[in-house]
Scaffold this active site. Structure first.
Site, short mmCIF file in Angstrom:
data_model
loop_
_atom_site.label_atom_id
_atom_site.label_comp_id
_atom_site.label_asym_id
_atom_site.label_seq_id
_atom_site.Cartn_x
_atom_site.Cartn_y
_atom_site.Cartn_z
N LEU A 156 5.16 117.64 -92.13
CA LEU A 156 6.16 116.05 -91.95
C LEU A 156 7.61 117.05 -91.29
O LEU A 156 8.42 117.23 -92.04
CB LEU A 156 6.83 115.74 -93.39
N ASP A 157 7.89 116.45 -90.01
CA ASP A 157 8.47 117.01 -89.00
C ASP A 157 10.04 115.95 -89.48
O ASP A 157 9.98 114.70 -89.46
CB ASP A 157 8.45 116.47 -87.63
#
Length: 561
Positions: free
Chosen positions: A227-228
């Site tokens: 999850l950037d």
């Protein structure tokens, strides 16, 4: 499913009507019925991740995913269990992190069939760029054109608003002006750049669209999902707009979805922030991320080797807790496609020590990115350099470069958690100044791409440093993969015998024990071994206990007993 409903209700403060909730549930139900592969449950000492771009290697006119697969199968498959494919979608900037279309593969790389073929050789980790999308994307272009379906997909803010409390990760404007098709000007929220438009998760249709992306990645075979820039997802003007409770609820929703649809999928949050905020994304150990990036580790290992002292590293490591029942763990790394983050050092090292390290690195050729502070000052937030050159001086011999480099990675591999190694590290890469000049940004210094035959020739002996790094680091990884004591959840203790000698003890519930010794200095260090007979796992050398052992400069011992 009940948990998903409860989270949706909480995120939107009980304002969702039943039809919208039913649509969410229907999408998840449909995802469950897509043929999902069986995923490994949990993790163990054999899990080691390679971080790479999908277009890392080029060969004639072949799609780069095919070329990557060929290189992996010949050179890397024995060492790495997973490949973290950095964004392989069509993109407009930031080497992939300005995603134009989440659902497509960049044609230069290939297509989803190429992803599936690679997945037959290795498990895969995808990037879910969930905070923002490219300004060139059809979503944002339709917003600019006035399509009512996309009216609230993004965040328009009066530029006179007081946004002084908002945490700024970059020295760039928070709002970017855009002209709509009707001629009006709007200032749009852009946390990272004017080509990375923040999504408005306060609009349930945005969340629904991003859940569709998540379900697509699960269907395409992702075992791990990163999850950037996840900490910035929810915005509430007047607050810091990072790590808000609504953001944590979104992560919990993603976790509930993957647990429902594809059990065994691992969610990893990427939050380059101080340690306390970083580990908050583990939630209660069961409801948020399975892993968090161990962001303090890269700069602390660097500081330890530069200073020749393991005191700070050891004291910080002693504060780490290994999760019971193997529910959560650390995602450990030293180098990545980004630079070496400095924010995670704050609160661990005094600011003057951080600035001293930055100045020392700059003198040896590293580049630095800065951030603006609320009081008008600026601070260094990232050092751009290959880890090889970060560890060494310009005038270091290759022998010293190799020794310090292997020392650093032996520390990485001995830490609790799942280790990840960047492609440039296993290739022994040096700073790519030509890339910085050609592309115009600092991070290009550590993002060099290669012709397949040229890099294979260098690994075969044309470049002695590359060849030695590849051989020694590959050996180290494979030794680690066979030792139950290095299981991510095995017990972990660390101490300093003196400033220069770091000791790490690992013990598994199977009875395997490793005493790992690291000489961080450039001089020999005597060490009195305890009363056991040992075997050095790295060299196979048998060593009797109850005697003084003289550790050579930058030497590593992994002693089994």
């Amino acid at each position: 499913m009940q948990k998903i409903k409860e989270l949706l209700s909480s995120i939107y403060d009980n304002t969702l009507n039943k039809s919208v909730t039913d649509t969410f549930i229907s999408r998840v139900e449909q995802g469950k019925h897509v043929r999902m592969k069986i995923r490994k449950q949990g993790w163990d000492e054999s899990d080691v991740v390679l971080i790479t771009y999908a277009d890392q290697f080029h060969h004639l006119n072949d799609e780069t995913l095919k070329t990557l697969g060929d290189f992996y199968n010949q050179w890397l498959s024995k060492s790495f269990s997973h490949i973290h494919l950095l964004p392989f979608y069509p993109w407009s900037s930031d080497d992939g992190f300005s995603v134009i279309d989440y659902h497509q593969v960049d044609p230069v790389c290939g297509d989803w069939d190429d992803i599936a073929k690679l997945n037959k050789s290795t498990r895969l980790m995808f990037d879910f760029v969930c905070n923002h999308i490219s300004a060139k994307s059809s979503w944002f272009q339709q917003y600019l054109e006035g399509n009512p379906e996309f009216k609230n997909f993004f965040i328009s803010v009066d530029p006179e608003s007081d946004l002084s409390a908002v945490t700024r990760p970059r020295a760039l404007p928070l709002l970017s002006p855009f002209i709509l098709a009707d001629g009006t000007k709007q200032h749009i929220w852009t946390t990272f750049s004017d080509d990375q438009i923040d999504l408005n998760f306060a609009n349930p249709q945005v969340l629904l669209a991003m859940v569709d992306v998540l379900l697509h990645y699960l269907d395409a075979g992702a075992d791990y999902i990163r999850l950037d820039a996840v900490g910035y997802m929810w915005k509430t003007p007047g607050t810091c707009c990072i790590h808000l409770e609504k953001t944590h609820q979104l992560v919990k929703l993603f976790r509930a979805i993957v647990d429902e649809v594809a059990p065994g999928t691992v969610l990893i949050t990427e939050t380059n922030v101080p340690h306390k905020d970083n580990i908050s994304y583990l939630g209660n150990g069961h409801d948020e991320a399975h892993m968090v990036y161990q962001f303090p580790l890269p700069p602390l290992v660097l500081h330890a080797i530069h200073s020749g002292s393991a005191r700070v590293l050891s004291q910080w490591a002693a504060s780490l807790e290994t999760a019971e029942n193997n529910n959560t763990t650390w995602f450990n790394f030293l180098a990545s496609h980004d630079g070496i983050g400095l924010n995670p050092l704050r609160g661990i090292l005094p600011e003057e020590d951080i600035l001293h390290l930055v100045n020392e690195l700059q003198e040896q050729g590293a580049l630095v990115n800065w951030k603006n502070n609320p009081d008008g000052t600026r601070s260094p937030y990232e050092v751009n350099v290959t880890y090889m050159d970060a560890l060494n001086r310009r005038d270091s011999s290759d022998e010293e470069r190799l020794a310090r480099f292997i020392l650093a990675h032996a520390i990485l591999l001995a830490f609790p958690g799942v280790p990840a190694i960047y492609i440039q590290s296993i290739l022994g890469s040096r700073n790519d100044y030509a890339g910085v000049e050609r592309l115009g940004y600092n991070r290009a210094i550590n993002r060099q791409k290669y012709d397949l035959h040229e890099i294979e020739n260098q690994l075969s002996g044309e470049n002695e440093l590359r060849e030695q790094v590849y051989k020694k680091l590959s050996h180290l990884i494979n030794v680690r993969k066979k030792q139950a004591a290095f299981h991510p959840g095995s017990s972990f203790n660390t101490q300093c015998i003196n400033d220069n000698l770091l000791v790490i003890k690992r013990h598994s519930n199977k009875g395997d024990n490793v005493l790992a010794l690291f000489n961080l200095s450039h001089v020999s260090q005597p060490f009195m071994l305890p009363g056991n007979n040992f075997e050095d796992l790295i060299t196979g050398l048998k060593i009797n206990g109850k005697q003084s052992y003289n550790m050579q400069p930058y030497q590593v011992l992994w002693l089994s007993y």
